[in-house]
Scaffold this active site. Structure first.
Site, PDB file in Angstrom:
ATOM      1  CG  HIS A 147       0.665   4.548   7.002  1.00  0.00           C
ATOM      2  ND1 HIS A 147       0.062   3.724   8.136  1.00  0.00           N
ATOM      3  CD2 HIS A 147       1.691   4.938   8.091  1.00  0.00           C
ATOM      4  CE1 HIS A 147       0.782   3.016   8.282  1.00  0.00           C
ATOM      5  NE2 HIS A 147       2.141   2.908   8.484  1.00  0.00           N
TER       6      HIS A 147
ATOM      7  CG  HIS B 122      -1.615   1.422   1.742  1.00  0.00           C
ATOM      8  ND1 HIS B 122      -2.419   2.144   0.009  1.00  0.00           N
ATOM      9  CD2 HIS B 122      -1.219   2.210   2.560  1.00  0.00           C
ATOM     10  CE1 HIS B 122      -3.128   3.031   0.951  1.00  0.00           C
ATOM     11  NE2 HIS B 122      -2.510   3.489   2.024  1.00  0.00           N
TER      12      HIS B 122
ATOM     13  NE  ARG C 209       3.405   2.414  17.786  1.00  0.00           N
ATOM     14  CZ  ARG C 209       4.488   3.049  18.074  1.00  0.00           C
ATOM     15  NH1 ARG C 209       5.191   3.437  20.060  1.00  0.00           N
ATOM     16  NH2 ARG C 209       5.116   3.130  16.916  1.00  0.00           N
TER      17      ARG C 209
END
Length: 322
Positions: free
Chosen positions: A174, A133, A182
């Site tokens: 992201h 990705h 986390r």
């Protein structure tokens, strides 16, 4: 782009799991476990911290995390200890974050990564690739995150599903140079806690850790399909398993005496009445997963309290009397 809605489908599996979770929630609400029990809360928080850190390769573990929380010195690399301290501080504020405020998520990242990243609390300025990705360009991150939080605030989708959809979309974007896994897991817990504070008792992150390969596969499958459906199904399974497990924990002695008999004792009691009972039947009677019963059976064998005579199909259980 204010009308952005992340793509997903509501499958029969999602409906079934959502119903099961709602039923478990109702049971938990009337359970002695939910009476404020600081020992249990601390124990599960430590499981959560160990789980989310282990997924990222930090194996200091529950014992050392407990020592750090208790103010004791432990051995570990500077980075490992900084990751644990950051996670403890970030989760300490779980109940005070506003789930639909982007500034609060940036604050959580700042707290989590402050001793590790110079850019803690800020979106990435570099390209990133996770496996196959390729995440969106850095110049797109701020708008994508704003759209995601606008949807989170305004959508009338069920909070349970919103928590899973958000988690996947966050990982797809992201937005940070490090700490995305986390924060994604923490923020799903924040969303769930805002729906019902009972969710803050569940160490869901430790269940995800136990199914780490499936977790990554669910993210991968969702990316391939262009929608978060596989990931929603996976995370609902993890939430359900953590709810089923918590009902049967060995609650400390400080809890009132009306706590249910420990599950291991209950299994022995049931088997004494029906030595041919199957794992599936035990799971159904005790309202847990087959996997949980298999783990319990393994524990009973370790404790030399139970043996199996013959095969699983045609044999029977023998209780070992001391």
């Amino acid at each position: 782009m204010n009308n952005y809605t992340p793509p997903y489908k509501i499958t029969s599996k999602i409906l079934k799991l959502s119903t099961q979770i709602s039923e478990e929630l109702t049971k938990l609400q009337f359970s002695s476990i939910t009476k404020v029990n600081p020992m249990l809360r601390k124990k599960n928080r430590i499981k959560t911290l160990a789980g989310t850190l282990e997924i990222e390769g930090n194996f200091l573990g529950e014992e050392k995390i407990t020592s750090i929380i208790d103010g004791k010195k432990v051995l570990g690399s500077v980075k490992e200890l900084a990751e644990v301290q950051g996670a403890i501080k970030a989760y300490d504020k779980l109940e005070s974050y506003r789930y639909d405020e982007l500034d609060d998520l940036l604050l959580a990242h700042k707290i989590l990564m402050d001793e590790i990243l110079t850019t803690a609390g800020s979106f990435r300025s570099v390209n990133v690739q996770v496996g196959e990705h390729i995440a969106p360009q850095p110049s797109m991150v701020s708008d994508l995150m704003t759209d995601l939080f606008t949807w989170l605030k305004n959508s009338d989708e069920h909070m349970l599903l919103k928590s899973c959809i958000f988690h996947y979309e966050f990982e797809f974007i992201h937005p940070f140079s490090d700490g995305n896994g986390r924060i994604g897991r923490l923020w799903q817990s924040v969303i769930l806690n805002s729906y019902n504070p009972l969710f803050s008792l569940l160490p869901t992150e430790s269940i995800v850790r136990d199914h780490q390969e499936e977790y990554y596969k669910a993210i991968e499958n969702s990316t391939e399909q262009g929608e978060s459906t596989p990931f929603i199904e996976f995370m609902l399974e993890m939430i359900l398993e953590s709810m089923q497990n918590i009902k049967n924990v060995n609650v400390p002695n400080s809890v009132p005496k009306n706590v249910p008999i420990k599950r291991l004792d209950k299994i022995i009691e049931i088997i004494s009445e029906n030595r041919a009972i199957t794992i599936a039947e035990l799971a159904s009677l005790l309202d847990v997963t087959d996997k949980t019963i298999k783990r319990d059976i393994a524990k009973l064998k370790e404790q030399h309290r139970l043996t199996r005579v013959g095969s699983l199909k045609s044999g029977h259980w023998e209780i070992v009397h001391e």
